[in-house]
Motif scaffolding. Sequence first.
Motif, PDB file in Angstrom:
ATOM      1  N   GLY A 117       0.804  -1.208   0.000  1.00 41.05           N
ATOM      2  CA  GLY A 117       0.000   0.000   0.000  1.00 41.05           C
ATOM      3  C   GLY A 117       0.839   1.261   0.000  1.00 41.05           C
ATOM      4  N   ALA A 118       0.175   2.394   0.232  1.00 39.58           N
ATOM      5  CA  ALA A 118       0.842   3.693   0.172  1.00 39.58           C
ATOM      6  C   ALA A 118       1.909   3.839   1.244  1.00 39.58           C
ATOM      7  N   LEU A 119       1.797   3.101   2.361  1.00 36.33           N
ATOM      8  CA  LEU A 119       2.755   3.212   3.458  1.00 36.33           C
ATOM      9  C   LEU A 119       3.827   2.118   3.434  1.00 36.33           C
ATOM     10  N   GLU A 120       3.913   1.382   2.340  1.00 37.35           N
ATOM     11  CA  GLU A 120       4.894   0.297   2.258  1.00 37.35           C
ATOM     12  C   GLU A 120       6.304   0.819   2.545  1.00 37.35           C
ATOM     13  N   GLY A 121       7.016   0.121   3.432  1.00 42.62           N
ATOM     14  CA  GLY A 121       8.366   0.512   3.816  1.00 42.62           C
ATOM     15  C   GLY A 121       8.435   1.354   5.062  1.00 42.62           C
ATOM     16  N   LEU A 122       7.269   1.820   5.566  1.00 43.79           N
ATOM     17  CA  LEU A 122       7.240   2.635   6.778  1.00 43.79           C
ATOM     18  C   LEU A 122       7.170   1.721   7.998  1.00 43.79           C
ATOM     19  N   GLY A 123       8.048   1.954   8.953  1.00 44.34           N
ATOM     20  CA  GLY A 123       8.062   1.166  10.178  1.00 44.34           C
ATOM     21  C   GLY A 123       7.845   2.041  11.396  1.00 44.34           C
ATOM     22  N   ILE A 124       7.127   1.496  12.370  1.00 39.51           N
ATOM     23  CA  ILE A 124       6.876   2.171  13.641  1.00 39.51           C
ATOM     24  C   ILE A 124       7.547   1.341  14.729  1.00 39.51           C
ATOM     25  N   LEU A 125       8.247   1.993  15.637  1.00 40.03           N
ATOM     26  CA  LEU A 125       9.099   1.274  16.580  1.00 40.03           C
ATOM     27  C   LEU A 125       8.977   1.856  17.969  1.00 40.03           C
ATOM     28  N   LEU A 126       8.888   0.982  18.977  1.00 36.50           N
ATOM     29  CA  LEU A 126       8.952   1.362  20.388  1.00 36.50           C
ATOM     30  C   LEU A 126      10.071   0.560  21.039  1.00 36.50           C
ATOM     31  N   GLN A 127      10.928   1.232  21.808  1.00 37.33           N
ATOM     32  CA  GLN A 127      12.050   0.559  22.455  1.00 37.33           C
ATOM     33  C   GLN A 127      12.158   1.013  23.903  1.00 37.33           C
ATOM     34  N   ALA A 128      12.702   0.130  24.737  1.00 36.07           N
ATOM     35  CA  ALA A 128      12.976   0.463  26.138  1.00 36.07           C
ATOM     36  C   ALA A 128      14.297  -0.177  26.529  1.00 36.07           C
ATOM     37  N   SER A 129      15.147   0.584  27.199  1.00 38.29           N
ATOM     38  CA  SER A 129      16.426   0.052  27.672  1.00 38.29           C
ATOM     39  C   SER A 129      16.478   0.123  29.190  1.00 38.29           C
ATOM     40  N   ASN A 130      17.188  -0.830  29.772  1.00 40.59           N
ATOM     41  CA  ASN A 130      17.322  -0.930  31.230  1.00 40.59           C
ATOM     42  C   ASN A 130      15.939  -0.996  31.887  1.00 40.59           C
ATOM     43  N   LEU A 131      15.105  -1.907  31.383  1.00 44.42           N
ATOM     44  CA  LEU A 131      13.715  -1.983  31.831  1.00 44.42           C
ATOM     45  C   LEU A 131      13.573  -2.212  33.323  1.00 44.42           C
ATOM     46  N   THR A 132      14.469  -2.978  33.902  1.00 42.86           N
ATOM     47  CA  THR A 132      14.375  -3.278  35.331  1.00 42.86           C
ATOM     48  C   THR A 132      15.152  -2.272  36.191  1.00 42.86           C
ATOM     49  N   ASN A 133      15.649  -1.207  35.551  1.00 41.47           N
ATOM     50  CA  ASN A 133      16.397  -0.156  36.251  1.00 41.47           C
ATOM     51  C   ASN A 133      17.540  -0.755  37.085  1.00 41.47           C
ATOM     52  N   GLU A 134      18.380  -1.511  36.405  1.00 43.54           N
ATOM     53  CA  GLU A 134      19.511  -2.168  37.070  1.00 43.54           C
ATOM     54  C   GLU A 134      20.603  -1.148  37.376  1.00 43.54           C
ATOM     55  N   PRO A 135      21.030  -1.021  38.636  1.00 42.08           N
ATOM     56  CA  PRO A 135      22.110  -0.080  38.961  1.00 42.08           C
ATOM     57  C   PRO A 135      23.473  -0.678  38.631  1.00 42.08           C
ATOM     58  N   PHE A 136      24.468   0.189  38.560  1.00 44.47           N
ATOM     59  CA  PHE A 136      25.857  -0.237  38.482  1.00 44.47           C
ATOM     60  C   PHE A 136      26.472   0.011  39.852  1.00 44.47           C
ATOM     61  N   VAL A 137      26.991  -1.057  40.485  1.00 38.67           N
ATOM     62  CA  VAL A 137      27.408  -0.979  41.884  1.00 38.67           C
ATOM     63  C   VAL A 137      28.825  -1.530  42.014  1.00 38.67           C
ATOM     64  N   THR A 138      29.700  -0.769  42.669  1.00 41.26           N
ATOM     65  CA  THR A 138      31.032  -1.247  43.008  1.00 41.26           C
ATOM     66  C   THR A 138      31.226  -1.151  44.518  1.00 41.26           C
ATOM     67  N   TYR A 139      32.163  -1.964  45.046  1.00 44.21           N
ATOM     68  CA  TYR A 139      32.345  -1.991  46.495  1.00 44.21           C
ATOM     69  C   TYR A 139      33.790  -2.294  46.865  1.00 44.21           C
ATOM     70  N   TYR A 140      34.090  -2.057  48.144  1.00 49.90           N
ATOM     71  CA  TYR A 140      35.438  -2.219  48.692  1.00 49.90           C
ATOM     72  C   TYR A 140      35.536  -3.504  49.524  1.00 49.90           C
ATOM     73  N   ASN A 141      36.810  -3.926  49.725  1.00 45.22           N
ATOM     74  CA  ASN A 141      37.165  -4.931  50.742  1.00 45.22           C
ATOM     75  C   ASN A 141      36.398  -6.234  50.603  1.00 45.22           C
ATOM     76  N   ASN A 142      35.968  -6.554  49.372  1.00 45.38           N
ATOM     77  CA  ASN A 142      35.253  -7.806  49.115  1.00 45.38           C
ATOM     78  C   ASN A 142      33.982  -7.924  49.953  1.00 45.38           C
ATOM     79  N   ASP A 143      33.423  -6.785  50.349  1.00 40.85           N
ATOM     80  CA  ASP A 143      32.197  -6.755  51.152  1.00 40.85           C
ATOM     81  C   ASP A 143      31.158  -5.923  50.403  1.00 40.85           C
ATOM     82  N   PRO A 144      30.130  -6.539  49.808  1.00 45.90           N
ATOM     83  CA  PRO A 144      29.139  -5.789  49.023  1.00 45.90           C
ATOM     84  C   PRO A 144      28.412  -4.707  49.810  1.00 45.90           C
ATOM     85  N   ARG A 145      28.514  -4.729  51.133  1.00 44.98           N
ATOM     86  CA  ARG A 145      27.884  -3.666  51.921  1.00 44.98           C
ATOM     87  C   ARG A 145      28.712  -2.393  51.917  1.00 44.98           C
ATOM     88  N   GLN A 146      30.026  -2.531  51.654  1.00 42.04           N
ATOM     89  CA  GLN A 146      30.918  -1.370  51.658  1.00 42.04           C
ATOM     90  C   GLN A 146      30.918  -0.739  50.251  1.00 42.04           C
TER      91      GLN A 146
END
Length: 919
Positions: free
Chosen positions: A871-900
């Motif tokens: 049809g007249a719209l051939e080749g037209l694409g519609i797109l929805l995207q989401a990144s980091n859906l679970t809102n994952e943090p980036f976490v670093t720690y000291y002294n081999n203790d994840p609480r630090q």
Amino acid sequence: MTMPTNLRPNLSRGASAIALGLTLTAFLPGAAMAQDASTAPVDAAPAEDAIVVTGIRGAINNSVQAKKNNTSIVEVISAEDIGKLPDLSIAESLSRLPGLATQRLDGRANVVSIRGLAPDFTTTLLNGREQVSAGNNRGVELDQYPSELLNGAVVYKTPDASLIGQALGGTIDMRTVRPLAYGRRAIAAGARFEINDLGELNPDISNKGYRANISYIDQNADGTLGWAIGYARMQSPTAEERFNAWGYPELTDGTNTAFLIGGAKPYVKSNELKRDGVMAVVEWEPSDKFHTTIDAYWSRFKDDQRLRGIELPLAWGNSTLTDFTIEDGLVTSGTWSGTEAVMRNDVVHRTSTIIAGGWNSQFKPNDRLTLELDLGYSRLKKTEENLEIYLGTGRGAGVGARETALGFQLRPKGGIILDPSLDYADPNLFLITDPQGWNSCGGAVPNCQDGFVNTPKIKDELKSLRLQATQELDGVLSSIRVGANYSDREKSLDDRGFVLTSNDYPANTAVPADYLYDPVSLDFIGIPGMVAFDSWRYYNDGNYVLTDEAGWTPGRIFNDYNVREKVLTGFVQANFDADTGSTPIRGNVGIQIVHTDQSASSFFAQVVGGQVQSTPVTDGATYTDFLPSMNLTVEFADNTFLRFGAARMLARARMDQLKPGGGVNFDASRRNNTDIEASPWSLDLGNAKLRPLMADTVDVSLEKYFGQGAYVSLGGFYKYLENYIYRQSDAFDFTGFEIPDGGTVATYQGLANQWRNGNGGRVYGAEAALSLPFATFTQALDGFGVLASGSFTKSRVREGSADPIAMPGLSRWVVNGTAYFEKAGFQARISGRYRSKFLAEVSGLSLKRDLVTAKSEMVVDAQVGYTFQSGALEGLGILLQASNLTNEPFVTYYNNDPRQIRDYQNYGRNFMAGVTYKF
């Protein structure tokens, strides 16, 4: 405090990634091309009577076919079509491949580790030519490369002798389209709107952005001349709520011992990433005897950041702790008094520009001989302005209003919740000043640091020339290739920093009303608001005096370096293809002879009479390495392959390790000692004579291909590291260096802590991957499918007599998964990628690289869309995207203790909606 030793957390999260995406996002996009452009069938136009599969499934089919046909053990990503790689950058696409993992920076995939080896152990190519890097070492920051301008990539896990740029971890070869191989005219365009769900954390950076791209491919009527050009523009928002701890000193009252937070720097950060990229290719093949291609790539990446937060000197400051609670050796709550805060309104401007390209020509004097010439060029310039502007209640430590009762509680998942007694949003209380007396401008001006600006500059340039000849033969030996490649690379770092002193010094200055914004919220740490103002405009309006820190800080001098590497590589490779009975065997065997001439310059720097003195130093080395390699593929059953690879490989020393200079230290209290172990002299320096890290490697892979785009593989690898680079102490003669205070000294002998080649270690692991279109089993599920992969990697390296350590960047477990559906124009996919904890390299002061442990993470992305089929719209694409859906943090720690917690970075989710059009 104990750490879990079983693998259940890793396996459960890995299983979640497989269940969620049903497994690793293995090769969504990409062009399957070997380093020799003539062997790249991916762009080829389909035969007229062929069944054409497009979209996600077409990309998977191309990737799987390219993996199957290659004689090396490789991973491949293929684009659905021109401009259709779905990710923000090629880094995110690569992160879905088996055995690859990315480290996030500001929420986006930035650098890639292959098989657990850090980015410095990986070489990145563009169209077969080595690329320079925007960092101050070798790892290429792949978010500089827009996915829309790339047609795919091949990741070589095992090298062959003709692969220039082979590296210990692997070699990534990114590819742009070849118009004659593409075979038809195409114009593609796309636009996407983007928003981050954390909102506008800072008033001067939006949480909204966009992406736009357009590409054009065409050729003349007789198919001898083709051209392609593409442009991609991105203005992407990222946001971050970040808690940063200075560290956790161990304190004791004589009976009990516990770790306690030393200080904190929480802030909210807003980024606006602007990237412009242009790709152009011209290809001419007037006959079957001559083929020439010119390709060019240009990209400019601008990162504008606003950071607003409050530094709180706690255990390492002038604070007193009362009413505290200790849990398993860590103080988890309490009340501080006497704390003097440093409020910060910081700005970062970072710009990097890459120019890369080359000219490749192939000539066939006869049907069996191919001669090839390739010229390459890659150049990068990067500049930064990292501006820090301070507010406080008084000039100098112990002056002004202080916290009378600052309650705190460590959060179980990371970060801290505060209950302050001061109003941090009051612009009459917090003034422009030096609250902690951090600097005296070389001793001349007390409490002079009202701000600071770092202005490092990086330049990196690489030129290459490659000549090779390929002679086809009859019989088991199918061809022989001989050639040589010469490259000349020069990289420099100019590291500068300036103390900012207010024009009103020594008075404290209220922020002028016309610069003020509404207070910025720090609710995520329990502070409802802080003073916010346009610090960038205030700085540029000339309200500070700049003083070069290099006058009294040696590090500003010996951080600088210039490294040059001239490398001549000769190679010979024999390719074989034979049937042993009914068993086809193919592969190659060869050797590279690599001659390196490396030189570097820097400075020795020391403080004499309160001022820095510097002495230029230049050093280097020449050496030759022999790198044999072999790849063997046996098809012992129909579409079932056993692959074997063996090679000797190298990884060159980091650029900052090669600089020959260093900082000279003198301890006047030891001036009368003659024992070298207690000498007043010491030195930290690099080593321009460092040899590469060498390894002998073995790879085995079993692969079964079935149906269209379907395969399963299982493999293992072992890398024996002949040596490793780490700091070692050796005797050093300091004769010729001045005694800083002009006195006498009993000895000029001391110890130098220098980067040296030393003991090695090993890296080994196993990988599995699956591509499964469900139509393989039943047409009722046509359109559905999954991609899955997982890898387990271990390493042990020993630095001298110390206990063995894991190598930086290595996650034991990396698991990726993608589930997809595509049919009748509809498409949907969801992807999860998991990596277990690893030793992360993060940026510290003055571009110093700090090693800290990063927590495991699983990042989830999703996409749905529809493309009109007629049809007249051939080749037209519609797109929805989401990144980091679970809102994952980036976490670093000291002294081999994840609480630090060192860093807890919450990035939020990014959502995109857009359209694409191809005609």
